[in-house]
Write a protein that holds these residues in place. Sequence first.
Motif, PDB file in Angstrom:
ATOM      1  N   ASP A 111       0.823  -1.198   0.000  1.00  0.00           N
ATOM      2  CA  ASP A 111       0.000   0.000   0.000  1.00  0.00           C
ATOM      3  C   ASP A 111       0.867   1.261   0.000  1.00  0.00           C
ATOM      4  O   ASP A 111       1.969   1.274   0.560  1.00  0.00           O
ATOM      5  CB  ASP A 111      -0.892  -0.031   1.247  1.00  0.00           C
ATOM      6  CG  ASP A 111      -2.033   0.945   1.186  1.00  0.00           C
ATOM      7  OD1 ASP A 111      -2.806   0.891   0.220  1.00  0.00           O
ATOM      8  OD2 ASP A 111      -2.144   1.773   2.103  1.00  0.00           O
ATOM      9  N   TRP A 121       4.294   8.003   1.160  1.00  0.00           N
ATOM     10  CA  TRP A 121       4.417   6.897   2.113  1.00  0.00           C
ATOM     11  C   TRP A 121       4.209   5.589   1.363  1.00  0.00           C
ATOM     12  O   TRP A 121       3.257   5.448   0.596  1.00  0.00           O
ATOM     13  CB  TRP A 121       3.371   7.018   3.210  1.00  0.00           C
ATOM     14  CG  TRP A 121       3.664   8.023   4.285  1.00  0.00           C
ATOM     15  CD1 TRP A 121       4.294   9.223   4.148  1.00  0.00           C
ATOM     16  CD2 TRP A 121       3.311   7.916   5.663  1.00  0.00           C
ATOM     17  NE1 TRP A 121       4.358   9.878   5.350  1.00  0.00           N
ATOM     18  CE2 TRP A 121       3.764   9.096   6.300  1.00  0.00           C
ATOM     19  CE3 TRP A 121       2.662   6.946   6.415  1.00  0.00           C
ATOM     20  CZ2 TRP A 121       3.578   9.316   7.668  1.00  0.00           C
ATOM     21  CZ3 TRP A 121       2.469   7.167   7.766  1.00  0.00           C
ATOM     22  CH2 TRP A 121       2.923   8.339   8.396  1.00  0.00           C
ATOM     23  N   GLY A 123       4.409   1.186   1.882  1.00  0.00           N
ATOM     24  CA  GLY A 123       4.545   0.024   2.747  1.00  0.00           C
ATOM     25  C   GLY A 123       5.191  -1.142   2.024  1.00  0.00           C
ATOM     26  O   GLY A 123       5.050  -1.291   0.810  1.00  0.00           O
ATOM     27  N   ILE A 136       6.975   0.617   6.858  1.00  0.00           N
ATOM     28  CA  ILE A 136       6.436   1.771   6.137  1.00  0.00           C
ATOM     29  C   ILE A 136       7.554   2.800   6.008  1.00  0.00           C
ATOM     30  O   ILE A 136       8.246   3.115   6.983  1.00  0.00           O
ATOM     31  CB  ILE A 136       5.215   2.373   6.848  1.00  0.00           C
ATOM     32  CG1 ILE A 136       4.039   1.395   6.794  1.00  0.00           C
ATOM     33  CG2 ILE A 136       4.813   3.704   6.202  1.00  0.00           C
ATOM     34  CD1 ILE A 136       2.797   1.867   7.532  1.00  0.00           C
ATOM     35  N   PRO A 154       1.135  -3.934   5.643  1.00  0.00           N
ATOM     36  CA  PRO A 154       0.789  -2.512   5.749  1.00  0.00           C
ATOM     37  C   PRO A 154      -0.298  -2.144   4.756  1.00  0.00           C
ATOM     38  O   PRO A 154      -0.209  -2.450   3.569  1.00  0.00           O
ATOM     39  CB  PRO A 154       2.105  -1.800   5.433  1.00  0.00           C
ATOM     40  CG  PRO A 154       2.836  -2.767   4.555  1.00  0.00           C
ATOM     41  CD  PRO A 154       2.457  -4.142   5.032  1.00  0.00           C
ATOM     42  N   ASN A 155      -1.325  -1.500   5.247  1.00  0.00           N
ATOM     43  CA  ASN A 155      -2.441  -1.082   4.413  1.00  0.00           C
ATOM     44  C   ASN A 155      -3.046   0.200   4.977  1.00  0.00           C
ATOM     45  O   ASN A 155      -2.606   0.710   6.009  1.00  0.00           O
ATOM     46  CB  ASN A 155      -3.515  -2.178   4.353  1.00  0.00           C
ATOM     47  CG  ASN A 155      -3.316  -3.107   3.168  1.00  0.00           C
ATOM     48  OD1 ASN A 155      -3.136  -2.660   2.033  1.00  0.00           O
ATOM     49  ND2 ASN A 155      -3.339  -4.411   3.411  1.00  0.00           N
ATOM     50  N   ILE A 157      -2.936   3.276   4.219  1.00  0.00           N
ATOM     51  CA  ILE A 157      -2.189   4.525   4.304  1.00  0.00           C
ATOM     52  C   ILE A 157      -3.012   5.630   3.658  1.00  0.00           C
ATOM     53  O   ILE A 157      -3.389   5.553   2.489  1.00  0.00           O
ATOM     54  CB  ILE A 157      -0.824   4.390   3.613  1.00  0.00           C
ATOM     55  CG1 ILE A 157       0.059   3.374   4.339  1.00  0.00           C
ATOM     56  CG2 ILE A 157      -0.120   5.746   3.536  1.00  0.00           C
ATOM     57  CD1 ILE A 157       1.360   3.057   3.617  1.00  0.00           C
ATOM     58  N   TYR A 167      -3.054   7.864   8.696  1.00  0.00           N
ATOM     59  CA  TYR A 167      -3.672   6.623   9.153  1.00  0.00           C
ATOM     60  C   TYR A 167      -2.992   5.466   8.420  1.00  0.00           C
ATOM     61  O   TYR A 167      -2.579   5.593   7.272  1.00  0.00           O
ATOM     62  CB  TYR A 167      -5.165   6.603   8.842  1.00  0.00           C
ATOM     63  CG  TYR A 167      -5.915   7.804   9.366  1.00  0.00           C
ATOM     64  CD1 TYR A 167      -6.322   7.871  10.699  1.00  0.00           C
ATOM     65  CD2 TYR A 167      -6.206   8.882   8.528  1.00  0.00           C
ATOM     66  CE1 TYR A 167      -7.000   8.988  11.178  1.00  0.00           C
ATOM     67  CE2 TYR A 167      -6.887   9.997   9.003  1.00  0.00           C
ATOM     68  CZ  TYR A 167      -7.270  10.041  10.327  1.00  0.00           C
ATOM     69  OH  TYR A 167      -7.935  11.149  10.801  1.00  0.00           O
ATOM     70  N   PHE A 168      -2.873   4.344   9.105  1.00  0.00           N
ATOM     71  CA  PHE A 168      -2.416   3.127   8.455  1.00  0.00           C
ATOM     72  C   PHE A 168      -2.875   1.936   9.285  1.00  0.00           C
ATOM     73  O   PHE A 168      -3.237   2.081  10.459  1.00  0.00           O
ATOM     74  CB  PHE A 168      -0.890   3.104   8.257  1.00  0.00           C
ATOM     75  CG  PHE A 168      -0.090   2.910   9.512  1.00  0.00           C
ATOM     76  CD1 PHE A 168       0.235   1.628   9.974  1.00  0.00           C
ATOM     77  CD2 PHE A 168       0.354   4.001  10.241  1.00  0.00           C
ATOM     78  CE1 PHE A 168       0.986   1.452  11.134  1.00  0.00           C
ATOM     79  CE2 PHE A 168       1.101   3.831  11.407  1.00  0.00           C
ATOM     80  CZ  PHE A 168       1.418   2.551  11.857  1.00  0.00           C
TER      81      PHE A 168
END
Length: 301
Positions: A111, A121, A123, A136, A154-155, A157, A167-168
Amino acid sequence: MTGPDERLDDVPATILCDTRCHLGEGPTYDAASDTAWWFDILERRLFETRLAARQTTIHELPVMVSALAVIDEGHHLLAADDGLYVRSLRDGRLSRYLPLEADNPATRSNDARVHPSGTFWIGTMGRGAERGAGAIYALHNGELTRLFADISIPNAICFAPDGATAYFADTRANVLCRVLLDPATGLPVAAPSELYVHGGTGDLDGAVVDNEGVIWNARWGGGCVDAYSPDGVRLRSVRVPAQLASCPAFVGADLSRLLVTSAWQGMDAAARAADPDHGRTFVLDVGVRGRAEPRVRLGPA
């Protein structure tokens, strides 16, 4: 599937592209050209759809790519399994910009999203979703910095409209986190804190923030997109015509429709038969407005 006591809003939904994605992800929308872009990560494909004409072109890629950011009218920055690449829209040529965990063949990009300041950003995760294998990073002023480590998947974002909050989520933990930022740089000024812990059906996946600061999160395995307030209250859940909804992006001239990718990763023949629109890409009329995606900034302003 969602639980029997869970209410899903049914809104007008259309199929934007009926080509099935093994793992559809990374949608973004360029308002200047009225073009939506997304990826099939596992099949190394980039989808390009001119919304007004509903014309889709599929580009084959030499690397596994999960997300893109617009640099200018002729170039994108792609987050791939071994680095960041500049892609020319004129001829599709890729040029390596920076390595990203290129010394670790066990990981790939996942992400990603651009902060209002232009900081990107990104991930990473294990190719087999190994526990704690991901991280991240932030691309700021042309340099990659690792922000958070020990993340499995990681998702989600995404960023508040004023740029002061990120937010993540770690999909394996099903926790949506909030991080305070310097709005001028898109870099953290505090440690992450829990905003929402998901329980029940499905998992937190990709997300985007609308014009009012509401977080729209695709629920993998839940067949829906959930809307959360900035203080972590689930406001509504909107049905998606595929169980493995993966990531949303606001599209259209007034950014009032929600493009949602999906997948069939891990589904056997029976599961695919029970989910006839698996892997397709949809547009939902959710009745709210999003924000235009910022362009990535590769160097100092």
